[in-house]
Scaffold this active site. Structure first.
Site, short mmCIF file in Angstrom:
data_model
loop_
_atom_site.label_atom_id
_atom_site.label_comp_id
_atom_site.label_asym_id
_atom_site.label_seq_id
_atom_site.Cartn_x
_atom_site.Cartn_y
_atom_site.Cartn_z
N ARG A 101 0.84 -1.21 0.00
CA ARG A 101 0.00 0.00 0.00
C ARG A 101 0.87 1.26 0.00
O ARG A 101 0.60 2.22 -0.70
CB ARG A 101 -0.94 -0.05 1.21
CG ARG A 101 -1.89 1.10 1.42
CD ARG A 101 -2.86 1.48 0.30
NE ARG A 101 -3.26 0.50 -0.63
CZ ARG A 101 -3.29 0.72 -1.96
NH1 ARG A 101 -2.94 1.90 -2.46
NH2 ARG A 101 -3.67 -0.22 -2.78
N LYS A 136 1.73 24.73 -4.13
CA LYS A 136 0.47 24.10 -3.66
C LYS A 136 0.62 22.58 -3.70
O LYS A 136 -0.11 21.88 -4.40
CB LYS A 136 -0.69 24.58 -4.52
CG LYS A 136 -0.91 26.09 -4.40
CD LYS A 136 -2.04 26.61 -5.28
CE LYS A 136 -2.21 28.12 -5.08
NZ LYS A 136 -3.27 28.70 -5.94
N LYS A 168 4.39 39.29 -3.81
CA LYS A 168 2.96 39.22 -4.10
C LYS A 168 2.24 40.48 -3.62
O LYS A 168 2.88 41.39 -3.08
CB LYS A 168 2.38 37.96 -3.44
CG LYS A 168 3.18 36.70 -3.80
CD LYS A 168 2.50 35.43 -3.38
CE LYS A 168 1.40 35.05 -4.35
NZ LYS A 168 0.88 33.68 -4.09
N GLU A 198 4.82 39.78 -8.79
CA GLU A 198 3.46 39.54 -9.30
C GLU A 198 2.75 40.87 -9.46
O GLU A 198 2.82 41.73 -8.58
CB GLU A 198 2.72 38.66 -8.27
CG GLU A 198 1.24 38.44 -8.59
CD GLU A 198 0.52 37.76 -7.43
OE1 GLU A 198 0.91 36.64 -7.05
OE2 GLU A 198 -0.41 38.37 -6.87
N ASP A 219 -1.11 37.97 -12.77
CA ASP A 219 -2.09 37.17 -12.03
C ASP A 219 -3.49 37.44 -12.54
O ASP A 219 -3.99 38.57 -12.47
CB ASP A 219 -1.99 37.51 -10.53
CG ASP A 219 -2.81 36.55 -9.70
OD1 ASP A 219 -2.80 35.34 -10.01
OD2 ASP A 219 -3.46 37.00 -8.74
#
Lengths: 281, 281, 281, 281, 281, 281
Positions: A101, A136, A168, A198, A219
């Site tokens: 597994r 992510k 950002k 960004e 973005d």
């Protein structure tokens, strides 16, 4: 030594085995199978896809049976047809079933990422755009998942908060503007660190370019704005498109001329590739 | 103390933070934001879903700023509408931005599992069947992902190789038959351990039931065979259907009268639920 | 792969070796013995008992000398007479002497548990009662100690707080009654989890049985009440006797017809079995 | 900061809690008790003994509920009468019940060691001999068990292979004699390291003393030989008696005039002291 | 097994490799060198010095290529001339280049310590004084650095806060005097623990000696006072000089007759010994 | 949150404390000082230097006494004069004395690096060259030592093998030339990774520049060749000088016009800065 050192993969594999073995180990196999039985088996793919993670499968088995043999047929990065045998294994039966597994959880998940990445890469074939991943990723599996993206033909964005600058919106707000943010970043970091900024609107582009960042991320730009940004930039920086990218939209985005398209779904929403362990009767 | 002890969640969160912070930490925030700045922000959901993992998000932030405040609006297990605020946070700006991705990676992933589980549960509403998970979980996150399944209204199968017996085809083959396998398992384990046996064909059912297992798993049975097995069993054991379960097929399976339907996709192929951290301007 | 995977035992053995080696290792052997000297030795038992833990002894030596040979004469679970040789070892002298105390500390302790368990099992021979352990184990050694109980012929109770339900007096008090406690537990856990409920008085038995728990534990019942409870239960649940069990009292308890007798002393108060490492002159 | 730093105790306590909580935590308490319930309880001793390990009990609870209150009545080292309350605690109910077994496993075991040590100390009262422990401790708990010996009035032998020299028969054999062994040891180690040499026969004593070791251990000597060795040594080294020491034999050994009597049973065979956690109704 | 067990060295080496490999491993070698290339290389010293740490270098390479060969020419403790080859290695090219920096960082640092120690030892040749280290070591490397001091001909002071008593000014102040401090220490610790007391002024010496400590440390004494202290002590305790020791001052200090001279610089300020890895063309 | 997250520093500090506390903790302070005594003290610098690592000192103390107060006077990065007080602390006496050596070992070492860095920076003042570190750091302390370099006014080279490409002679040899090596590297890595290539001879420069690396490292070039390389490059890449850099040579190197000068000695051979903890009488 392969591309991803065993030393790094082992930590993940051992942690996964320990999680599955718990306190008492594989009580079913201990009850049903004698300790010296050996098995031959194959890892077989149920439907076609791109393979990633065979080293994880091998290490899971070898950790429980150092004498196991593991022979690769379709290596990482290969596209295997439905039904194909990826690897053959011969091992102690209890060890093989206890590791099964863990081996499959890693192999199926990483191959799922490689396969989805390959679909995005195929969808943009012939354009100049590269498909790149994001942060992510699954906690604990980042290095493996980014390796899987490479197996699928994609490229990697930064690996963490520490190896490149990505300015950002909140950083821009804190600095009072795109230009000031880039200047502060450049002053703070060494010469081996790339700087990406960004922007949310086309009218920030000139201010950004004035500071000569390595990359500008656009973005959630419209296709028209993407194309216009590429035109205005004229090669002074790499242009990365981000946000709202799907298999349906990615080719049109690529055709705007952007250099890079980042796709969070590669790692946060890829379904597994269905691979099984078939024991020889 | 909540259902899942912080002691267990912390290990995952700290490992995830360390993976993202790398050797040098969040170099962008260190460059752009002064050390004492504080921020207010909300975790907001982009489209409706079932929430799981707010404790992970809270701990990620609190690990980097022990003085952070975190106020929950929609708790784990709630179905939140698109646009809803799940939690409000006030924290040191550098800490909040450094923790953001770790917090979201866990929260979005677990909420994605809860949301997909809830869809399977809804699809079988009114039948007697429970939706259960499998061991096809992400290495390192099993306890959290099984918790997310519970948040979505599902139930948990065994947590590892050690806490229950699950006799599969290879065990049966090694023992020479279903009945012998169950007998060996019963002799080997204590009274606190449940015993489940998997069969591939209807004609194995009577032999299995003769040994009074707690559960019989029917692997890849037709709907007709499922129904016949339920009828023959007559409540002497729980019946679990497994294999080839999708949102399209699950209701028909449930209506055969099985007690349990196990769905690997809950944990191996759930797309994330899109949640973002919106910083107050 | 043996019943208890090396992967699990290694963690205990390495931790024990590190604790004994400290910062500088075995300074006496480094000073007195040349680095390439080899020794032959035997593990010999001083008085008769049941053996458990030879894998720990072997791993302790092999960790410090991967080339060591270790040959088992009386395996785990065997009853060995006083003076018997349990295993023969040939290894680097420094490694063997450095590993000796760790090997013996584990082997003597686990064999002590197996030996005491075997005494309880012998004392109840011919009755239908099984001797089971508890969670009163040494922190860090639970899986090994429960394995030793199995070596001695006993069976295992649950391994932790997470793998089975055991409702005790404080849970009953919080729920307002035995029945409600069982109902809440059943609603909360999956189908692979057994449910046991403890009662303190005979008059709680009917309420408990009405909810069909898997096991009822009778805490500190008189022999008469034990027998009456067995009679009333009539096989609807397993009956476990607990509290005040000693080698003097256990047979009478077993003869009441209970299914299980749990004995904390197996793991919390077993004296060691005296085993030594005799180096060949 | 108390004698044993929390930093050291925490590692043991967290490991023990993790072992008991497993993957899913205390599923019984989560099912039966609401998350915000609080409880008051006392740690009460069932029969008289010497206390050791209250810090372990406190830390086990505080790890799961940082807001818990823990008030000590009889501190470590005290002799408490049967029925005495050792400490009062107020904590979250789920946390307290989840920590209970870990707290008691450590507290009962360490108090058992302290109590047995105190019996040996009492048996030798008025003689000049000190009761000392050995390295026959539970793997992972050495520092705690040696602390418990101190709580019982005993003294500590070396803590590991690295902090003092103890030359035993195999070292002597490798060196060709007691004297050479001591000379090699002295040449190898620094000035902060004590040197003890074990002899098996009285006729080795003079050779040993000629090298001025700090301590000579007499292994399995008769009472007459012990007395003769003390006389011959005349204070030139400390004399330690070892082997075959029991509560029955220890006073006679002490009266031979030896300085130290080492007793393996203090840590390898002490029964627990029976302590319980009584929750206020 | 060598003097410092591999088990202890491995922990340091693996931690160091993990620190250098980061999340993605050696991306340069993966890009430029094919996975099966093998290399031969030598560790060569650029200027003469005393070697320490070859086991670290070997383990760093073997961790990444278990099949590597490593042949030692000049072993730890040897003085090697400028240009000498210390060891020859044959290994997988990617593994060797990935391990190179870790191997050298440890080998150069430890050899630097050994070399500096040897200079202090040489400067005091013919006196009775031994050069000893301190606890001013690099966090995480104490055992290795103290081993390097031994390679250089020095001796070790205590290894930590726990293995010997060292009473310093703040302890004396808390106790109200040197004598009381020694008495408290003696009462608190076992017979295997040495006791050293530091004094700042000659007039504390008699009070210290009255309590028969094993060692008296004279902190920042003038040469005259050192000599006077040696004279007054007359062998009743070892005398250690400490403070302000340099290669310029150490011989004069040694000639006062002190037994020990502790030098923090051995471990806190030794420049590395320049060793390189030369790959065969 | 400061620049270097406590989460990262804590791991180093806890490991260092555990190494020093060993199994039994600070036995001297436990013997001599009562458990509730508190102390006030200051960290004072003995000669002028640049400070780095006060967070390490603070965390070492706070780990052992969470209630300690720590007030910074001269923060990291400041140049403090001889005798200056860097920080004031008030804490439990046993905790403070137990943490003292760990706190100082880190603070003195990091401040030593910062101070040496500042000397190199001062020596190149007014030129355009930046002083940068290398990977020749202490195993386990890389992030802290690179932080110290920043405190001293230097800049950081790459943090590990994984965050940037550095093509060295062995890579060039394996690829058959500088140009091919850069091409392979560029093809293998993502857009966030900088590429540096090392050359040994001036005649490799054009081939290197043709592939547009971000940085060219000139290894052991003469001053004349450095100047010529700068001229030929004409800003097409950053130029880094490496090899044989000392405080004596660095200014001449800087004046050749190179952009970067890397200095291994910053981290591999910096003597500590002498800082002490002075307890208030």
């Amino acid at each position: 030594m392969s591309e991803l050192p065993d030393l790094l993969v082992q930590a993940v594999v051992r942690h996964a085995l320990a999680e599955d073995l718990g306190r008492a180990g594989d009580i079913t196999s201990s009850a049903c199978i004698s300790p010296d039985t050996r098995l031959e088996a194959v890892f077989a793919i149920r439907k076609q896809g791109v393979i990633a993670g065979l080293a994880c499968a091998r290490l899971a088995i070898v950790e429980l049976d150092p004498g196991a043999r593991f022979e690769i047929v379709h290596a990482d990065g290969a596209r295997a047809p439905a039904g194909a045998i990826l690897a053959r294994v011969e091992a102690n039966a209890r060890a093989l079933l206890a590791a099964e597994r863990t081996a499959l959880n890693l192999l199926c998940r990483l191959s799922g990422i490689a396969t989805l990445t390959a679909q995005f890469v195929a969808a943009t074939a012939g354009t100049g755009a590269r498909i790149v991943d994001t942060r992510k990723t699954t906690p604990g599996l980042r290095a493996l998942e980014k390796y899987a993206v490479r197996c699928g033909g994609g490229a990697n964005h930064r690996f963490g908060l520490d190896d490149a600058i990505l300015i950002k919106d909140n950083h821009v707000a804190a600095c009072g503007g795109v230009g000031e943010a880039v200047r502060r970043a450049r002053a703070a970091v060494g010469h081996m660190v790339k700087i990406e900024v960004e922007i949310d609107r086309l009218d920030q582009l000139d201010e950004a370019l004035a500071e000569a960042p390595d990359i500008v991320m656009l973005d959630n730009f419209s296709l028209a704005d993407l194309a216009e940004a590429v035109r205005r930039t004229g090669g002074r920086a790499l242009i990365e498109a981000s946000g709202g990218v799907s298999l349906e939209t990615v080719r049109a985005i690529a055709e705007t001329g952007v250099d890079l398209i980042s796709v969070g779904a590669l790692t946060h929403s890829a379904p597994i590739l269905d691979i099984g362990l078939d024991v020889d009767a």
